[in-house]
Design a protein around this motif. Sequence first.
Motif, PDB file in Angstrom:
ATOM      1  N   ALA A  39       0.837  -1.209   0.000  1.00  0.00           N
ATOM      2  CA  ALA A  39       0.000   0.000   0.000  1.00  0.00           C
ATOM      3  C   ALA A  39       0.865   1.248   0.000  1.00  0.00           C
ATOM      4  O   ALA A  39       0.582   2.212  -0.730  1.00  0.00           O
ATOM      5  CB  ALA A  39      -0.926  -0.006   1.214  1.00  0.00           C
ATOM      6  N   PHE A  40       1.938   1.253   0.792  1.00  0.00           N
ATOM      7  CA  PHE A  40       2.843   2.393   0.818  1.00  0.00           C
ATOM      8  C   PHE A  40       3.514   2.580  -0.545  1.00  0.00           C
ATOM      9  O   PHE A  40       3.657   3.705  -1.024  1.00  0.00           O
ATOM     10  CB  PHE A  40       3.901   2.202   1.903  1.00  0.00           C
ATOM     11  CG  PHE A  40       4.864   3.335   2.003  1.00  0.00           C
ATOM     12  CD1 PHE A  40       4.474   4.551   2.534  1.00  0.00           C
ATOM     13  CD2 PHE A  40       6.168   3.197   1.552  1.00  0.00           C
ATOM     14  CE1 PHE A  40       5.359   5.609   2.624  1.00  0.00           C
ATOM     15  CE2 PHE A  40       7.065   4.244   1.632  1.00  0.00           C
ATOM     16  CZ  PHE A  40       6.661   5.454   2.165  1.00  0.00           C
ATOM     17  N   ALA A  41       3.903   1.481  -1.183  1.00  0.00           N
ATOM     18  CA  ALA A  41       4.537   1.562  -2.504  1.00  0.00           C
ATOM     19  C   ALA A  41       3.570   2.130  -3.540  1.00  0.00           C
ATOM     20  O   ALA A  41       3.968   2.929  -4.390  1.00  0.00           O
ATOM     21  CB  ALA A  41       5.029   0.181  -2.927  1.00  0.00           C
ATOM     22  N   VAL A  42       2.317   1.735  -3.477  1.00  0.00           N
ATOM     23  CA  VAL A  42       1.320   2.242  -4.429  1.00  0.00           C
ATOM     24  C   VAL A  42       1.112   3.744  -4.242  1.00  0.00           C
ATOM     25  O   VAL A  42       1.068   4.506  -5.218  1.00  0.00           O
ATOM     26  CB  VAL A  42      -0.012   1.472  -4.289  1.00  0.00           C
ATOM     27  CG1 VAL A  42      -1.138   2.163  -5.040  1.00  0.00           C
ATOM     28  CG2 VAL A  42       0.154   0.043  -4.775  1.00  0.00           C
ATOM     29  N   VAL A  43       0.998   4.170  -3.000  1.00  0.00           N
ATOM     30  CA  VAL A  43       0.821   5.600  -2.727  1.00  0.00           C
ATOM     31  C   VAL A  43       2.036   6.384  -3.205  1.00  0.00           C
ATOM     32  O   VAL A  43       1.907   7.437  -3.848  1.00  0.00           O
ATOM     33  CB  VAL A  43       0.557   5.837  -1.223  1.00  0.00           C
ATOM     34  CG1 VAL A  43       0.633   7.312  -0.880  1.00  0.00           C
ATOM     35  CG2 VAL A  43      -0.794   5.264  -0.835  1.00  0.00           C
ATOM     36  N   LEU A  44       3.226   5.885  -2.922  1.00  0.00           N
ATOM     37  CA  LEU A  44       4.443   6.553  -3.357  1.00  0.00           C
ATOM     38  C   LEU A  44       4.521   6.611  -4.878  1.00  0.00           C
ATOM     39  O   LEU A  44       4.894   7.646  -5.451  1.00  0.00           O
ATOM     40  CB  LEU A  44       5.666   5.832  -2.787  1.00  0.00           C
ATOM     41  CG  LEU A  44       7.015   6.491  -3.025  1.00  0.00           C
ATOM     42  CD1 LEU A  44       7.063   7.865  -2.388  1.00  0.00           C
ATOM     43  CD2 LEU A  44       8.126   5.605  -2.488  1.00  0.00           C
ATOM     44  N   TYR A  45       4.159   5.536  -5.554  1.00  0.00           N
ATOM     45  CA  TYR A  45       4.158   5.512  -7.017  1.00  0.00           C
ATOM     46  C   TYR A  45       3.189   6.549  -7.580  1.00  0.00           C
ATOM     47  O   TYR A  45       3.519   7.275  -8.520  1.00  0.00           O
ATOM     48  CB  TYR A  45       3.795   4.115  -7.522  1.00  0.00           C
ATOM     49  CG  TYR A  45       3.679   4.023  -9.018  1.00  0.00           C
ATOM     50  CD1 TYR A  45       4.814   3.976  -9.816  1.00  0.00           C
ATOM     51  CD2 TYR A  45       2.442   4.000  -9.646  1.00  0.00           C
ATOM     52  CE1 TYR A  45       4.723   3.906 -11.197  1.00  0.00           C
ATOM     53  CE2 TYR A  45       2.325   3.933 -11.016  1.00  0.00           C
ATOM     54  CZ  TYR A  45       3.471   3.881 -11.789  1.00  0.00           C
ATOM     55  OH  TYR A  45       3.366   3.820 -13.144  1.00  0.00           O
ATOM     56  N   LYS A  46       1.997   6.626  -6.992  1.00  0.00           N
ATOM     57  CA  LYS A  46       1.006   7.596  -7.466  1.00  0.00           C
ATOM     58  C   LYS A  46       1.492   9.030  -7.267  1.00  0.00           C
ATOM     59  O   LYS A  46       1.272   9.891  -8.117  1.00  0.00           O
ATOM     60  CB  LYS A  46      -0.329   7.396  -6.746  1.00  0.00           C
ATOM     61  CG  LYS A  46      -1.058   6.148  -7.138  1.00  0.00           C
ATOM     62  CD  LYS A  46      -1.553   6.257  -8.548  1.00  0.00           C
ATOM     63  CE  LYS A  46      -2.394   5.062  -8.915  1.00  0.00           C
ATOM     64  NZ  LYS A  46      -2.888   5.142 -10.284  1.00  0.00           N
ATOM     65  N   VAL A  47       2.156   9.292  -6.147  1.00  0.00           N
ATOM     66  CA  VAL A  47       2.660  10.644  -5.887  1.00  0.00           C
ATOM     67  C   VAL A  47       3.764  10.996  -6.877  1.00  0.00           C
ATOM     68  O   VAL A  47       3.787  12.082  -7.450  1.00  0.00           O
ATOM     69  CB  VAL A  47       3.157  10.759  -4.428  1.00  0.00           C
ATOM     70  CG1 VAL A  47       3.952  12.043  -4.224  1.00  0.00           C
ATOM     71  CG2 VAL A  47       1.986  10.707  -3.471  1.00  0.00           C
ATOM     72  N   VAL A  48       4.689  10.077  -7.095  1.00  0.00           N
ATOM     73  CA  VAL A  48       5.834  10.361  -7.966  1.00  0.00           C
ATOM     74  C   VAL A  48       5.405  10.502  -9.418  1.00  0.00           C
ATOM     75  O   VAL A  48       5.975  11.300 -10.156  1.00  0.00           O
ATOM     76  CB  VAL A  48       6.915   9.267  -7.800  1.00  0.00           C
ATOM     77  CG1 VAL A  48       8.005   9.383  -8.841  1.00  0.00           C
ATOM     78  CG2 VAL A  48       7.516   9.351  -6.404  1.00  0.00           C
ATOM     79  N   THR A  49       4.404   9.746  -9.830  1.00  0.00           N
ATOM     80  CA  THR A  49       3.976   9.821 -11.232  1.00  0.00           C
ATOM     81  C   THR A  49       2.894  10.869 -11.471  1.00  0.00           C
ATOM     82  O   THR A  49       2.429  11.007 -12.591  1.00  0.00           O
ATOM     83  CB  THR A  49       3.469   8.453 -11.718  1.00  0.00           C
ATOM     84  OG1 THR A  49       2.396   8.025 -10.871  1.00  0.00           O
ATOM     85  CG2 THR A  49       4.582   7.432 -11.729  1.00  0.00           C
ATOM     86  N   SER A  50       2.497  11.607 -10.454  1.00  0.00           N
ATOM     87  CA  SER A  50       1.512  12.668 -10.658  1.00  0.00           C
ATOM     88  C   SER A  50       2.142  13.793 -11.472  1.00  0.00           C
ATOM     89  O   SER A  50       3.365  13.937 -11.536  1.00  0.00           O
ATOM     90  CB  SER A  50       0.995  13.197  -9.316  1.00  0.00           C
ATOM     91  OG  SER A  50       2.023  13.877  -8.644  1.00  0.00           O
ATOM     92  N   GLY A  51       1.320  14.606 -12.073  1.00  0.00           N
ATOM     93  CA  GLY A  51       1.787  15.652 -12.981  1.00  0.00           C
ATOM     94  C   GLY A  51       2.794  16.617 -12.390  1.00  0.00           C
ATOM     95  O   GLY A  51       3.920  16.733 -12.902  1.00  0.00           O
ATOM     96  N   PRO A  52       2.469  17.331 -11.329  1.00  0.00           N
ATOM     97  CA  PRO A  52       3.397  18.326 -10.795  1.00  0.00           C
ATOM     98  C   PRO A  52       4.697  17.729 -10.269  1.00  0.00           C
ATOM     99  O   PRO A  52       5.769  18.286 -10.494  1.00  0.00           O
ATOM    100  CB  PRO A  52       2.611  18.977  -9.652  1.00  0.00           C
ATOM    101  CG  PRO A  52       1.192  18.661  -9.903  1.00  0.00           C
ATOM    102  CD  PRO A  52       1.167  17.381 -10.660  1.00  0.00           C
ATOM    103  N   VAL A  53       4.600  16.607  -9.597  1.00  0.00           N
ATOM    104  CA  VAL A  53       5.812  15.987  -9.041  1.00  0.00           C
ATOM    105  C   VAL A  53       6.693  15.458 -10.167  1.00  0.00           C
ATOM    106  O   VAL A  53       7.915  15.621 -10.159  1.00  0.00           O
ATOM    107  CB  VAL A  53       5.439  14.855  -8.055  1.00  0.00           C
ATOM    108  CG1 VAL A  53       6.680  14.115  -7.579  1.00  0.00           C
ATOM    109  CG2 VAL A  53       4.677  15.414  -6.875  1.00  0.00           C
ATOM    110  N   SER A  54       6.088  14.851 -11.155  1.00  0.00           N
ATOM    111  CA  SER A  54       6.845  14.338 -12.291  1.00  0.00           C
ATOM    112  C   SER A  54       7.562  15.470 -13.035  1.00  0.00           C
ATOM    113  O   SER A  54       8.737  15.346 -13.399  1.00  0.00           O
ATOM    114  CB  SER A  54       5.914  13.589 -13.245  1.00  0.00           C
ATOM    115  OG  SER A  54       6.624  13.093 -14.349  1.00  0.00           O
TER     116      SER A  54
END
Length: 69
Positions: A39-54
Amino acid sequence: MYQAVRAGLRALVCGMRAARRDAGMVTSEYAMGIVAAVAFAVVLYKVVTSGPVSAELQNIVKEALNARM
């Protein structure tokens, strides 16, 4: 004195035996740990691949590659 030392050693050995019986996690604890890690990995993946962070990560990499030495 001898009895006090012997009683202390006995308590130490009994404590070590009790610790060995409960030294590791059971299967359900491993499963919950794995679920939490995923679950932590999924949340981290979603944050890193989001538009502004990417976009910000791409800018950081571009600046690092174009930096003068």
